[in-house]
Design a protein around this motif. Structure first.
Motif, PDB file in Angstrom:
ATOM      1  N   LYS A   1       0.823  -1.204   0.000  1.00 49.81           N
ATOM      2  CA  LYS A   1       0.000   0.000   0.000  1.00 49.81           C
ATOM      3  C   LYS A   1       0.858   1.254   0.000  1.00 49.81           C
ATOM      4  O   LYS A   1       1.834   1.348   0.739  1.00 49.81           O
ATOM      5  N   THR A   2       0.482   2.205  -0.834  1.00 47.18           N
ATOM      6  CA  THR A   2       1.067   3.543  -0.790  1.00 47.18           C
ATOM      7  C   THR A   2      -0.029   4.497  -0.326  1.00 47.18           C
ATOM      8  O   THR A   2      -1.172   4.367  -0.743  1.00 47.18           O
ATOM      9  N   SER A   3       0.317   5.420   0.537  1.00 45.37           N
ATOM     10  CA  SER A   3      -0.709   6.276   1.143  1.00 45.37           C
ATOM     11  C   SER A   3      -0.452   7.754   0.874  1.00 45.37           C
ATOM     12  O   SER A   3      -0.045   8.499   1.775  1.00 45.37           O
TER      13      SER A   3
ATOM     14  N   ASP B   1      -4.837  15.438   5.879  1.00 45.62           N
ATOM     15  CA  ASP B   1      -4.670  14.441   6.938  1.00 45.62           C
ATOM     16  C   ASP B   1      -4.137  13.162   6.311  1.00 45.62           C
ATOM     17  O   ASP B   1      -3.776  13.143   5.131  1.00 45.62           O
ATOM     18  N   LEU B   2      -4.076  12.095   7.088  1.00 41.98           N
ATOM     19  CA  LEU B   2      -3.466  10.852   6.618  1.00 41.98           C
ATOM     20  C   LEU B   2      -4.441   9.968   5.847  1.00 41.98           C
ATOM     21  O   LEU B   2      -4.049   8.911   5.369  1.00 41.98           O
ATOM     22  N   ILE B   3      -5.702  10.377   5.750  1.00 40.13           N
ATOM     23  CA  ILE B   3      -6.682   9.628   4.965  1.00 40.13           C
ATOM     24  C   ILE B   3      -6.694  10.190   3.539  1.00 40.13           C
ATOM     25  O   ILE B   3      -6.912  11.381   3.331  1.00 40.13           O
ATOM     26  N   THR B   4      -6.447   9.340   2.573  1.00 40.07           N
ATOM     27  CA  THR B   4      -6.313   9.786   1.183  1.00 40.07           C
ATOM     28  C   THR B   4      -7.600  10.410   0.661  1.00 40.07           C
ATOM     29  O   THR B   4      -8.686   9.850   0.801  1.00 40.07           O
TER      30      THR B   4
ATOM     31  N   LYS C   1     -14.518   8.270   4.693  1.00 45.16           N
ATOM     32  CA  LYS C   1     -13.768   9.366   5.301  1.00 45.16           C
ATOM     33  C   LYS C   1     -12.900  10.106   4.287  1.00 45.16           C
ATOM     34  O   LYS C   1     -12.619  11.292   4.448  1.00 45.16           O
ATOM     35  N   GLY C   2     -12.426   9.415   3.257  1.00 44.57           N
ATOM     36  CA  GLY C   2     -11.652  10.073   2.211  1.00 44.57           C
ATOM     37  C   GLY C   2     -12.574  10.881   1.321  1.00 44.57           C
ATOM     38  O   GLY C   2     -13.569  10.368   0.805  1.00 44.57           O
ATOM     39  N   LYS C   3     -12.261  12.146   1.118  1.00 43.42           N
ATOM     40  CA  LYS C   3     -13.114  13.017   0.316  1.00 43.42           C
ATOM     41  C   LYS C   3     -12.877  12.807  -1.178  1.00 43.42           C
ATOM     42  O   LYS C   3     -11.746  12.576  -1.614  1.00 43.42           O
TER      43      LYS C   3
END
Length: 562
Positions: free
Chosen positions: A42-44, A307-310, A168-170
């Motif tokens: 996984k890449t974030s 933030d940390l969520i893509t 949560k990711g927009k």
């Protein structure tokens, strides 16, 4: 005895030490293994930006290369991955199907967007790919916002991000064209925005997404941002340096209404009212700049990549298509449009560097289709090309059908180079549908401008793996497509005598760029064939999430950093 006890103690200490060392080595090895595997799984990136440049041929990268700066296209090519042999693997090649295919990872045969508009056999009416009367406009009093992605049958990579991150990711979609915003953003998007010109100059949306525009969109609409582009369009650089395009004054380009010649400068203020007010911006590079202004405002307004969520931002640059249709692929106008788009790309990448962080975002860039050289220009240079009248072909088919079957009512609809037969008439005449399809296909081949013809029965019964029938089959949806499919000869189009168009299965319409850049992306290039449905699975694999549910493409392994 004492000596034996001493030796036993020494042996026990040695065993304990050895076990401890082995344990440490094993622990260290496990840690190293985790470090090696995690990036592959996984890449974030904090943000993925998907860019579609409407009507961009691959050779616009190479033709205009010397005109580009270092921070736009060149930065993406030099520091990213370039798929040089990237193609649409279906026809027809239009905007709606193109955007849907990029983001669903499959073709119209599966995702169902078979055209910008198409004939719906079930209701016997033409339908629009993004139109939806169940929803209302937000941001305008007109009907331009009555849109949704409901005709797209599968999920998109943007939908999968929403599902993967528990919503949560927009996901935000932006384009001047509604279909260029709605289809890439997918079914579960937070928002999609498109532009209404005329006397409004507003970015709008649909009640499918929300009941009122966010404050940041309202502020942007009130800021007068579009007003800045009500100005003459002259070349960004000295026009004498525009050596990768034809002469400025020629017979192959269209003009704005009330404009005498299709030459620079184009005085938009004096042409304003005759060309739809703010709609005039669409067919200039200023439309792309306005789109970029709005996209950059969205980064702030939606806190994308913070933030940390893509998050995922989809941007489609529509004005390249408007300019190409009006002026043609060999015009000074198209060269200037790409020079200016390159500057806008540099502006975007610099903004991402600052707001999201260098190395913290991933970008891909492709196109929804390419375009043909103006046939009149081809003919003047002894290259095959021609204009055809589809009404004449239909009239000829009706005349033939009356002679063969005693009726002109067999053709129910003729659109997107497909014949839709009236199946009730076929049954009433006690005819075999397969035989009627074959008869119409054979008759089409009698027309000089027709290259090939295939039947719906062939699309159903065979599985093609290459050539024209392979592309047609990937574009053929059993519920939505016609009974007979027509392919015109290369360089032959049904269009005006000026400007360029698209839609065919020929290479000039299928060969488009594909660039990847940023976090998780390998540096390099390939001349191996890649196809449009490969984009979404590649992004999905990069993010370590499920592929779109109808995906038929495969991840491009060379793109992903090991």
């Amino acid at each position: 005895m004492k000596k034996s006890l001493f030796l036993a103690l020494i042996t026990m200490l040695f065993v304990f030490k050895t076990n401890d060392v082995n344990a440490q080595r094993k622990s260290k090895k496990n840690k190293e293994t985790v470090i090696e595997i995690a990036p592959v799984l996984k890449t974030s990136p904090k943000l993925v930006v998907g860019i579609v440049v409407d009507q961009m041929r691959y050779d616009y990268l190479t033709r205009f290369w010397d005109q580009y700066g270092e921070g736009g296209f060149k930065r993406m090519v030099n520091d990213g991955f370039n798929c040089k042999n990237h193609h649409y693997n279906y026809a027809p090649t239009y905007t709606g199907p193109g955007h849907a295919s990029v983001y669903t990872g499959t073709t119209p045969a599966t995702h169902g967007i078979v055209g910008n508009t198409w004939y719906d056999k079930s209701i016997k009416q033409n339908v629009y790919c993004a139109g939806d009367s169940n929803f209302n406009s937000v941001g305008t009093s007109g009907s331009e916002g009555k849109m949704s992605p409901h005709r797209m049958l599968t999920t998109t990579v943007t939908d999968q991000l929403r599902l993967h991150t528990q919503m949560k990711g927009k996901v935000i979609g932006i384009a001047i064209k509604d279909r260029g915003a709605v289809l890439p953003a997918g079914h579960a998007a937070n928002a999609a925005y498109w532009f209404v010109g005329k006397d409004e100059a507003n970015w709008i949306t649909s009640t499918y997404y929300m009941d009122a525009l966010p404050a940041w969109v309202t502020r942007f609409n009130s800021s007068g941002a579009a007003e800045m582009y009500k100005k003459p369009w002259n070349t960004a650089k000295d026009i004498t340096t525009y050596l990768a395009s034809g002469t400025d004054d020629n017979n192959y380009e269209g003009t704005y209404s009330k404009q005498e010649t299709a030459t620079f400068p184009h005085d938009l203020p004096s042409l304003w009212d005759a060309n739809g007010g703010y709609d005039a911006i669409k067919s200039t590079p200023f439309g792309n700049s306005l789109t970029m202004d709005f996209a950059i405002a969205a980064l702030d307004g939606e806190n994308l990549g913070q933030d940390l969520i893509t998050d995922f931002l989809t941007i489609s640059f529509s004005s390249t298509d408007y300019v190409g249709h009006k002026f043609g692929v060999n015009s000074k106008e198209i060269e200037d449009t790409y020079i200016r788009l390159d500057q806008d790309l540099e502006r975007l990448l610099q903004t991402l560097d600052k707001q999201v962080g260098v190395g913290e975002y991933t970008v891909f860039l492709s196109s929804d289709h390419a375009a043909v050289q103006v046939p009149a220009y081809l003919k003047d240079n002894n290259i095959p090309g021609e204009y055809i009248d589809l009404k004449e072909i239909r009239a000829g088919l009706n005349e033939w059908a009356k002679f063969k079957y005693g009726t002109e009512d067999l053709i129910e609809n003729f659109s997107n180079n497909q014949i839709f037969l009236d199946h009730k008439v076929v049954v009433n005449l006690d005819l075999d549908l397969k035989s009627v399809q074959e008869a119409f296909a054979n008759e089409l081949l009698r027309f000089n401008d027709v290259h090939e013809a295939y039947t719906g029965y062939q699309m159903w019964q065979n599985e093609y793996s290459r050539g024209i029938p392979y592309l047609l089959q990937n574009g053929y949806n059993q519920k939505s497509s016609g009974d007979v499919l027509m392919v015109l000869k290369p360089g032959h189009i049904s269009y005006s005598r000026t400007g360029s168009t698209h839609g065919s299965p020929w290479k000039y319409d299928t060969h488009v760029p594909l660039l990847f850049f940023g976090k998780g992306i390998e540096k390099g290039s390939t001349v191996n064939r890649t196809e449009i449905p490969d984009i979404a699975p590649t992004v999905s694999a990069l993010l370590g999430m499920a592929f779109p549910n109808g995906a038929t493409g495969e991840p491009i392994e060379a793109v992903i950093k090991k």
